[in-house]
Scaffold this motif. Structure first.
Motif, PDB file in Angstrom:
ATOM      1  N   CYS A 138       0.829  -1.206   0.000  1.00 47.44           N
ATOM      2  CA  CYS A 138       0.000   0.000   0.000  1.00 47.44           C
ATOM      3  C   CYS A 138       0.867   1.262   0.000  1.00 47.44           C
ATOM      4  CB  CYS A 138      -0.918  -0.012   1.211  1.00 47.44           C
ATOM      5  SG  CYS A 138      -1.998   1.425   1.320  1.00 47.44           S
ATOM      6  N   CYS A 143       1.038   2.453   6.239  1.00 44.73           N
ATOM      7  CA  CYS A 143       0.262   1.219   6.060  1.00 44.73           C
ATOM      8  C   CYS A 143       1.199   0.110   5.606  1.00 44.73           C
ATOM      9  CB  CYS A 143      -0.834   1.423   5.018  1.00 44.73           C
ATOM     10  SG  CYS A 143      -1.819  -0.060   4.739  1.00 44.73           S
ATOM     11  N   ARG A 145       0.016  -2.997   4.604  1.00 47.12           N
ATOM     12  CA  ARG A 145      -0.782  -4.034   3.960  1.00 47.12           C
ATOM     13  C   ARG A 145      -0.370  -4.248   2.501  1.00 47.12           C
ATOM     14  NH1 ARG A 145      -5.292  -2.377   7.642  1.00 47.12           N
ATOM     15  NH2 ARG A 145      -5.312  -0.366   6.601  1.00 47.12           N
ATOM     16  N   CYS A 159      -4.350  -0.194  -0.422  1.00 44.80           N
ATOM     17  CA  CYS A 159      -5.011  -1.441  -0.041  1.00 44.80           C
ATOM     18  C   CYS A 159      -6.507  -1.253  -0.157  1.00 44.80           C
ATOM     19  CB  CYS A 159      -4.600  -1.832   1.374  1.00 44.80           C
ATOM     20  SG  CYS A 159      -5.100  -0.651   2.653  1.00 44.80           S
ATOM     21  N   CYS A 164      -7.234   3.899   3.214  1.00 48.36           N
ATOM     22  CA  CYS A 164      -5.975   4.604   2.936  1.00 48.36           C
ATOM     23  C   CYS A 164      -6.079   5.608   1.796  1.00 48.36           C
ATOM     24  CB  CYS A 164      -4.877   3.600   2.636  1.00 48.36           C
ATOM     25  SG  CYS A 164      -4.305   2.725   4.099  1.00 48.36           S
TER      26      CYS A 164
HETATM   27 ZN   LIG Z   1      -3.277   0.804   3.114  1.00 46.85          ZN
END
Ligand SMILES: [Zn+2]
Length: 182
Positions: A138, A143, A145, A159, A164
Motif C-alpha cells: 500500500c 500502512c 498491507r 489497499c 488509505c
Molecule cells: Zn493501506
C-alpha cells in the motif's frame, strides 16, 4: 464457534492475507497471529479451519512462513530470500490424481502442522506465476498491507480506498490548499 476477524481489511489472496495479519492502526502495530485463537480466526476466513489444526505448533509454522514471505516479497529475485520459502514448500507436494471426473491435483503435506503454512507458501508461488508484477505494498506511508492489484490498468495504489486512499487524497488536498493560501 465463529470468531470475528478484527482486521479492517481482508479479502486478499491467501499468501498476501497472511502478510496482512500484521497491520498498523493509529500508529499501533497489531498482530492477529499472536495466539492459536487468532490463527483459528485466520484459518476460518479462508475455509481452512476444518483441514488444519490451530495449535501452538502450527502457529509457529505459519508465523515462520509469514516471515519468509515478507522477505521474499521484499526482495523479489533474491536467492537468499527465496530459500526459506523453498524450505517451507518441502513440507508438502502436489500429487497429480485421476478420478472419474478426470485428471486433477491434490495437495499433500507431510505433517498437518505444516498444512496451513505450506498452503500459504504454495499460494505465493501461484501469485508469482500468474501475477508477480501485481503484488503491491500500500502506498500510504504508515500502512503495511499488501494487495494484489486486479485493476485493469494495474494502477491501484492503496489497499483500500476507504482506509488509505481517502486519507492520502485528503492529505494531498490539504497540502495543496496550504501551498495556495499560505
Ligand atoms: Zn493501506
Amino acid at each position: 464457534m465463529t470468531e470475528i476477524d478484527p482486521r479492517p481489511f481482508v479479502g486478499e489472496p491467501l499468501a498476501l492475507d497472511l502478510l496482512n495479519t500484521r497491520w498498523q492502526e493509529h500508529g499501533q502495530l497489531h498482530d492477529l497471529l499472536e495466539t492459536p485463537d487468532g490463527l483459528r480466526v485466520w484459518l476460518s476466513g479462508h475455509g481452512l479451519a476444518e483441514r488444519f489444526p490451530a495449535d501452538g505448533a502450527s502457529l509457529e509454522a505459519v508465523r515462520a512462513t509469514r516471515a519468509a514471505l515478507y522477505a521474499a516479497v521484499d526482495r523479489p529475485g533474491s536467492d537468499e530470500a527465496a530459500r526459506p520459502v523453498d524450505a517451507i514448500l518441502d513440507h508438502g507436494r502436489i500429487r497429480p490424481v485421476l478420478t472419474g471426473a478426470g485428471p486433477g491435483e491434490r495437495a499433500e503435506v507431510t505433517d498437518p502442522v505444516w498444512g496451513a503454512a505450506w498452503t500459504a507458501a504454495h499460494d505465493y508461488l501461484r501469485l508469482l506465476t500468474t501475477a508477480a508484477d501485481r503484488i503491491r505494498l500500500c502506498d500510504q506511508p504508515d500502512c503495511i498491507r499488501y494487495f494484489l492489484d486486479t485493476s485493469r490498468n494495474g494502477t491501484r495504489r492503496w489497499c483500500s480506498m476507504a482506509l488509505c486512499g481517502n486519507r492520502a487524497k485528503a492529505a494531498r488536498h490539504y497540502a495543496r490548499s496550504r501551498g495556495t493560501h499560505g
